[in-house]
Design a protein around this motif. Structure first.
Motif, short mmCIF file in Angstrom:
data_model
loop_
_atom_site.label_atom_id
_atom_site.label_comp_id
_atom_site.label_asym_id
_atom_site.label_seq_id
_atom_site.Cartn_x
_atom_site.Cartn_y
_atom_site.Cartn_z
N GLN A 1 -5.49 0.47 -1.14
CA GLN A 1 -5.56 1.88 -1.55
C GLN A 1 -6.56 2.01 -2.69
OE1 GLN A 1 -4.18 4.45 -0.23
NE2 GLN A 1 -2.29 3.83 0.78
N ARG B 1 -11.16 6.10 -14.62
CA ARG B 1 -9.75 6.35 -14.97
C ARG B 1 -9.04 5.03 -15.29
NH1 ARG B 1 -5.31 9.74 -13.44
NH2 ARG B 1 -6.72 11.50 -13.36
N SER C 1 -0.38 1.62 -13.98
CA SER C 1 -0.13 1.82 -15.41
C SER C 1 1.37 1.97 -15.68
CB SER C 1 -0.90 3.07 -15.86
OG SER C 1 -0.44 3.50 -17.10
N LEU C 2 2.04 2.80 -14.88
CA LEU C 2 3.48 3.03 -15.10
C LEU C 2 4.30 1.79 -14.77
CD1 LEU C 2 3.65 6.63 -13.67
CD2 LEU C 2 4.29 6.00 -15.99
N ARG C 3 3.86 1.02 -13.78
CA ARG C 3 4.60 -0.17 -13.36
C ARG C 3 4.25 -1.38 -14.22
NH1 ARG C 3 9.38 -0.83 -10.97
NH2 ARG C 3 9.38 -1.58 -13.09
N ASP D 1 0.80 -1.21 0.00
CA ASP D 1 0.00 0.00 0.00
C ASP D 1 0.84 1.27 0.00
OD1 ASP D 1 -2.40 -1.53 0.20
OD2 ASP D 1 -1.92 -1.85 2.31
N LEU D 2 2.14 1.12 0.22
CA LEU D 2 3.02 2.28 0.16
C LEU D 2 3.46 2.44 -1.30
CD1 LEU D 2 5.24 1.90 3.35
CD2 LEU D 2 3.62 3.72 2.85
N LEU D 3 3.02 3.52 -1.92
CA LEU D 3 3.17 3.63 -3.37
C LEU D 3 4.61 3.61 -3.85
CD1 LEU D 3 0.26 6.05 -4.29
CD2 LEU D 3 0.22 3.62 -3.87
N SER D 4 5.52 4.27 -3.13
CA SER D 4 6.92 4.28 -3.56
C SER D 4 7.53 2.89 -3.43
CB SER D 4 7.75 5.25 -2.73
OG SER D 4 7.39 6.55 -3.05
N TRP D 5 7.07 2.17 -2.44
CA TRP D 5 7.57 0.81 -2.23
C TRP D 5 7.12 -0.07 -3.39
CZ3 TRP D 5 10.89 -0.05 1.68
CH2 TRP D 5 11.31 -1.37 1.86
N MET E 1 6.17 1.01 -6.34
CA MET E 1 6.83 1.53 -7.55
C MET E 1 8.26 0.99 -7.67
SD MET E 1 5.49 3.45 -9.79
CE MET E 1 6.08 4.16 -11.28
N VAL F 1 0.15 4.43 -10.75
CA VAL F 1 1.24 3.52 -10.38
C VAL F 1 1.11 2.20 -11.16
CG1 VAL F 1 2.16 2.09 -8.50
CG2 VAL F 1 1.64 4.49 -8.09
N HIS G 1 -7.43 5.29 -4.20
CA HIS G 1 -7.49 6.64 -4.76
C HIS G 1 -6.85 6.67 -6.15
CE1 HIS G 1 -3.30 7.26 -3.72
NE2 HIS G 1 -3.59 6.68 -2.57
N MET G 2 -6.96 7.82 -6.80
CA MET G 2 -6.57 7.97 -8.20
C MET G 2 -5.13 7.55 -8.50
SD MET G 2 -8.40 8.78 -10.70
CE MET G 2 -9.67 10.04 -10.67
N ASN G 3 -4.23 7.79 -7.55
CA ASN G 3 -2.81 7.52 -7.81
C ASN G 3 -2.49 6.04 -8.01
OD1 ASN G 3 -2.77 10.09 -5.72
ND2 ASN G 3 -1.65 10.31 -7.61
#
Lengths: 142, 110
Positions: B51, B83, B61-63, B32-36, B38, B59, B53-55
């Motif tokens: 999680q 989205r 899509s990019l990952r 759930d920690l986005l940087s982790w 990512m 994450v 929410h929009m972010n």
């Protein structure tokens, strides 16, 4: 050295709903000019983390993307402040100054800058109260 | 295994309408920690998170995750689902805790 491709993006402070939009466009743009998936994946990690930093820590800013003649990809993240008080700590895995709001959304793991540094071929960060400039370089691996 | 097959075999519901279900699922990542996520996730993994929410869509899509599996009855807003459809990321709701969700994937050989 001349730039073969140049793009600029504006990032708005605290606008979480748009977070990742610039990074997605950078990835699409570079994919369209034939950058390899392996490099694109590294760029996606670095640009997303840097874009998020501009939204949650800085007062927004400008991102510029350049593909240079020699194939190097340069991405510069420039914000107008408030600057990073302790750069050494900011580069330490697990250390974070993220707000409660940011942490509730899953940000603030303290892995942003360490992740960016790990995946970049060139990494330079300059910070003062007048703002932070992060310059990243990427190359295809031989 | 494809996302479509994962949905059929688990009976979990797919929240997205348009996102392609023919992506290959190759492993899974819980976090759930986005940087982790990512920094440590890998392309083609199914991402299990609470999680919503929009972010999360950015994450995934990019990952290049194959899909997002929302665990623990976390509630997805309609704009998030829209989205996800836009970014072509299937979002699945397991209705189970994270551990039980991951266990089910292991049982399916993922």
């Amino acid at each position: 050295m001349a730039s073969l491709l140049h793009k600029e993006y504006e990032v708005v402070r605290d606008d979480y709903s748009l977070a990742g939009k610039v990074s997605s466009d950078i990835k699409r743009t570079l994919s369209a000019v034939g950058i390899s998936p392996a490099v694109l994946r590294r760029i996606a990690v670095a640009s997303y983390e840097s874009e998020i930093n501009m939204i949650i820590h800085a007062w927004g800013g400008v991102i510029t993307l350049d593909v240079m003649e020699d194939g190097t990809i340069q991405i510069v993240f420039k914000d107008p402040g408030p600057g990073i008080a302790d750069l050494e700590k900011a580069l330490t895995p697990g250390w974070s100054t993220a707000s409660e709001k940011a942490r509730n959304m899953g940000f603030g793991a303290g892995m942003g800058l360490p992740n960016i540094k790990r995946v970049s071929d060139e990494f330079d960060i300059q910070s003062s109260e007048a703002g932070t400039t992060l310059t990243l370089g990427f190359r295809e691996q031989a | 295994m494809k996302v479509q097959e994962l949905i059929e075999k688990t009976g979990w519901s797919c929240a997205t309408q348009k996102a392609a279900l023919d992506r290959t699922v190759n492993g899974a990542f819980c976090g759930d920690l986005l940087s982790w996520v990512m920094g440590n996730g890998e392309p083609e993994q199914a991402w299990i998170t609470v999680q919503v929410h929009m972010n999360v869509i950015g994450v995934a899509s990019l990952r290049e995750f194959s899909c997002i599996i929302i665990a623990d009855h976390a509630v997805l807003a309609e704009d998030i689902i829209a989205r996800a459809d836009e970014e072509d990321i299937p979002v699945i709701e397991s209705g189970l805790p994270v551990y039980e969700t991951a266990k089910k994937l292991v049982e399916l050989g993922i």
